[in-house]
Design a protein around this motif. Sequence first.
Motif, PDB file in Angstrom:
ATOM      1  N   ARG A   1      72.396 -56.391  38.288  1.00  0.00           N
ATOM      2  CA  ARG A   1      73.666 -55.754  38.649  1.00  0.00           C
ATOM      3  C   ARG A   1      73.473 -54.725  39.754  1.00  0.00           C
ATOM      4  O   ARG A   1      74.325 -54.588  40.627  1.00  0.00           O
ATOM      5  CB  ARG A   1      74.316 -55.111  37.425  1.00  0.00           C
ATOM      6  CG  ARG A   1      74.720 -56.107  36.368  1.00  0.00           C
ATOM      7  CD  ARG A   1      75.791 -57.039  36.911  1.00  0.00           C
ATOM      8  NE  ARG A   1      75.946 -58.191  36.044  1.00  0.00           N
ATOM      9  CZ  ARG A   1      75.751 -59.449  36.413  1.00  0.00           C
ATOM     10  NH1 ARG A   1      75.395 -59.734  37.636  1.00  0.00           N
ATOM     11  NH2 ARG A   1      75.921 -60.431  35.567  1.00  0.00           N
TER      12      ARG A   1
ATOM     13  N   SER B   1      73.631 -51.707  31.948  1.00  0.00           N
ATOM     14  CA  SER B   1      74.443 -52.317  32.998  1.00  0.00           C
ATOM     15  C   SER B   1      74.950 -51.256  33.965  1.00  0.00           C
ATOM     16  O   SER B   1      74.954 -50.059  33.657  1.00  0.00           O
ATOM     17  CB  SER B   1      75.627 -53.085  32.402  1.00  0.00           C
ATOM     18  OG  SER B   1      76.194 -53.945  33.379  1.00  0.00           O
TER      19      SER B   1
ATOM     20  N   HIS C   1      69.056 -57.313  33.178  1.00  0.00           N
ATOM     21  CA  HIS C   1      70.482 -57.379  33.523  1.00  0.00           C
ATOM     22  C   HIS C   1      70.862 -56.218  34.452  1.00  0.00           C
ATOM     23  O   HIS C   1      71.569 -56.416  35.450  1.00  0.00           O
ATOM     24  CB  HIS C   1      71.333 -57.342  32.249  1.00  0.00           C
ATOM     25  CG  HIS C   1      72.798 -57.326  32.517  1.00  0.00           C
ATOM     26  ND1 HIS C   1      73.500 -58.458  32.858  1.00  0.00           N
ATOM     27  CD2 HIS C   1      73.694 -56.310  32.521  1.00  0.00           C
ATOM     28  CE1 HIS C   1      74.774 -58.138  33.054  1.00  0.00           C
ATOM     29  NE2 HIS C   1      74.917 -56.835  32.849  1.00  0.00           N
TER      30      HIS C   1
END
Length: 72
Positions: free
Chosen positions: A12, A67, A8
Amino acid sequence: MAIILTHHARERMAFRGVSQEMIEEVIFTPDWTKPGPANRILAFKRTPRGLLKIVYRVEGADHIIVSVIWED
């Protein structure tokens, strides 16, 4: 001390134009931090592009990047 990027986080980073060097700067020299959910740490740093937030957790000596978010 290793920086480990989750899938993830890699997505991002690519989408938001953030380099690993930028992430390292935020987590090692943040403007401020605060606790996040699930034993995570939220680290913030103002940059010329805006406020960069890194969500990560520490496991032993490793920093697991969850993230990458531009807040501004």
